[in-house]
Design a protein around this motif. Structure first.
Motif, mmCIF file in Angstrom:
data_model
loop_
_atom_site.group_PDB
_atom_site.id
_atom_site.type_symbol
_atom_site.label_atom_id
_atom_site.label_comp_id
_atom_site.label_asym_id
_atom_site.label_seq_id
_atom_site.Cartn_x
_atom_site.Cartn_y
_atom_site.Cartn_z
ATOM 1 N N ARG A 126 0.877 -1.183 -0.215
ATOM 2 C CA ARG A 126 0.002 -0.055 -0.026
ATOM 3 C C ARG A 126 1.120 1.157 -0.105
ATOM 4 N NH1 ARG A 126 -4.209 -0.141 4.657
ATOM 5 N NH2 ARG A 126 -3.049 -1.636 5.651
ATOM 6 N N ARG A 127 1.978 1.241 0.811
ATOM 7 C CA ARG A 127 2.752 2.342 0.601
ATOM 8 C C ARG A 127 3.608 2.760 -0.663
ATOM 9 N NH1 ARG A 127 4.243 6.612 0.714
ATOM 10 N NH2 ARG A 127 5.393 7.578 2.053
ATOM 11 N N VAL A 128 4.052 1.627 -1.177
ATOM 12 C CA VAL A 128 4.736 1.883 -2.513
ATOM 13 C C VAL A 128 3.718 2.253 -3.551
ATOM 14 C CG1 VAL A 128 5.945 0.423 -4.474
ATOM 15 C CG2 VAL A 128 6.510 0.018 -1.979
ATOM 16 N N ALA A 129 2.545 1.742 -3.415
ATOM 17 C CA ALA A 129 1.358 2.228 -4.469
ATOM 18 C C ALA A 129 1.305 3.565 -4.677
ATOM 19 C CB ALA A 129 0.215 1.428 -4.061
ATOM 20 N N LYS A 130 1.680 4.256 -3.344
ATOM 21 C CA LYS A 130 1.522 5.775 -3.551
ATOM 22 C C LYS A 130 2.705 6.719 -3.997
ATOM 23 C CE LYS A 130 -1.127 5.580 0.600
ATOM 24 N NZ LYS A 130 -1.304 5.926 2.214
ATOM 25 N N ILE A 131 3.677 5.721 -4.398
ATOM 26 C CA ILE A 131 5.111 6.287 -4.893
ATOM 27 C C ILE A 131 5.171 6.286 -6.404
ATOM 28 C CG2 ILE A 131 7.654 6.502 -4.406
ATOM 29 C CD1 ILE A 131 7.132 5.040 -1.727
#
Length: 249
Positions: A203-208
């Motif tokens: 989920r964190r990487v999906a924002k980058i």
């Protein structure tokens, strides 16, 4: 490119792990005399062991103003000067704002704002007297754009950004450059909860936009440039390093 760091004296706070450790070791590899400050003596010694004999340590608690006040004088006592300061130490208390004890915000402000201001003031006096120096404040993308559940942290890092700009304007005539780096998601111990959970990490990487979190070493070249004599006309800058995350609409 040569940064011109050989035999300069640089103080790095929060240097026992993560971004601070990476910067301290890299600066020592560039030939600087690095003074690494943090609370964790054991971890500091591990960092110093990787510094080719160019890293010394200071035990310091950034939440204690008396402890903070002793740091720059100790650097001067050891080396006779201070050429660079990297204000990296910080805490990021998380939680719902409506439920938080105000002391949590006070603690964040003490470590993230008051300590960097005191260190910048003490170092700045010497830098002005010796004809120049460089200060790099490590903020956060949350200091550029607020983040839910990190209200105290976002507020404190926003203050670091404004402090950087104000000091840069005040001290430019003294050849003291003051800049700020605002990191995004880096793989550090502070992010263990994210990196050790497949779901949270995804989920964190999906924002980058870059599609990944960064390694601490990826911050090093910029920090080395800004704390070196190689950037004499660069001051008052806020450099976001986040894989494009904060640039999204």
């Amino acid at each position: 490119m040569e940064f011109g760091l050989r035999d300069t004296v640089v103080l790095v706070t929060g240097a026992s792990r993560g971004l601070g450790a990476a910067m301290a070791i890299a600066l020592a590899e560039e030939g600087a005399h690095v003074v690494a400050a943090a609370r964790s003596v054991g971890s500091l010694e591990e960092v110093a062991a990787q510094g080719h004999g160019r890293i010394s340590t200071i035990e310091a608690d950034m939440s204690d103003e008396t402890s903070v006040a002793a740091v720059v004088p100790e650097v001067i006592a050891r080396h006779g000067r201070i050429d660079g300061l990297i204000n990296n130490a910080g805490i990021a208390p998380a939680g719902k704002f409506v439920d938080q004890d105000p002391q949590i915000w006070r603690d964040a402000l003490a470590v993230n704002v008051v300590a960097p201001m005191l260190l910048a003031q003490a170092a700045g006096r010497h830098m002005i007297e010796q004809g120049g120096g460089r200060i790099v404040n490590i903020a956060s993308t949350t200091g550029v754009r607020g983040k839910p559940h990190l209200v105290g942290y976002s507020t404190s890092k926003g203050a670091v950004v404004r402090m950087t700009e104000a000091l840069a304007a005040e001290w430019a005539r003294h050849n003291v450059q003051v800049n700020c780096i605002a990191p995004g998601a880096f793989v550090t111990e502070a992010q263990k909860a994210v990196t050790e959970s497949a779901d949270l990490h995804a989920r964190r990487v999906a924002k980058i936009p870059a599609g990944r979190m960064a390694d601490p070493g990826e911050l090093v070249p910029l920090a080395a440039l800004l704390v070196s004599p190689a950037s004499p006309f660069t001051t008052g800058g806020v450099f976001v390093v986040d894989g494009g995350e904060s640039g999204k609409l």
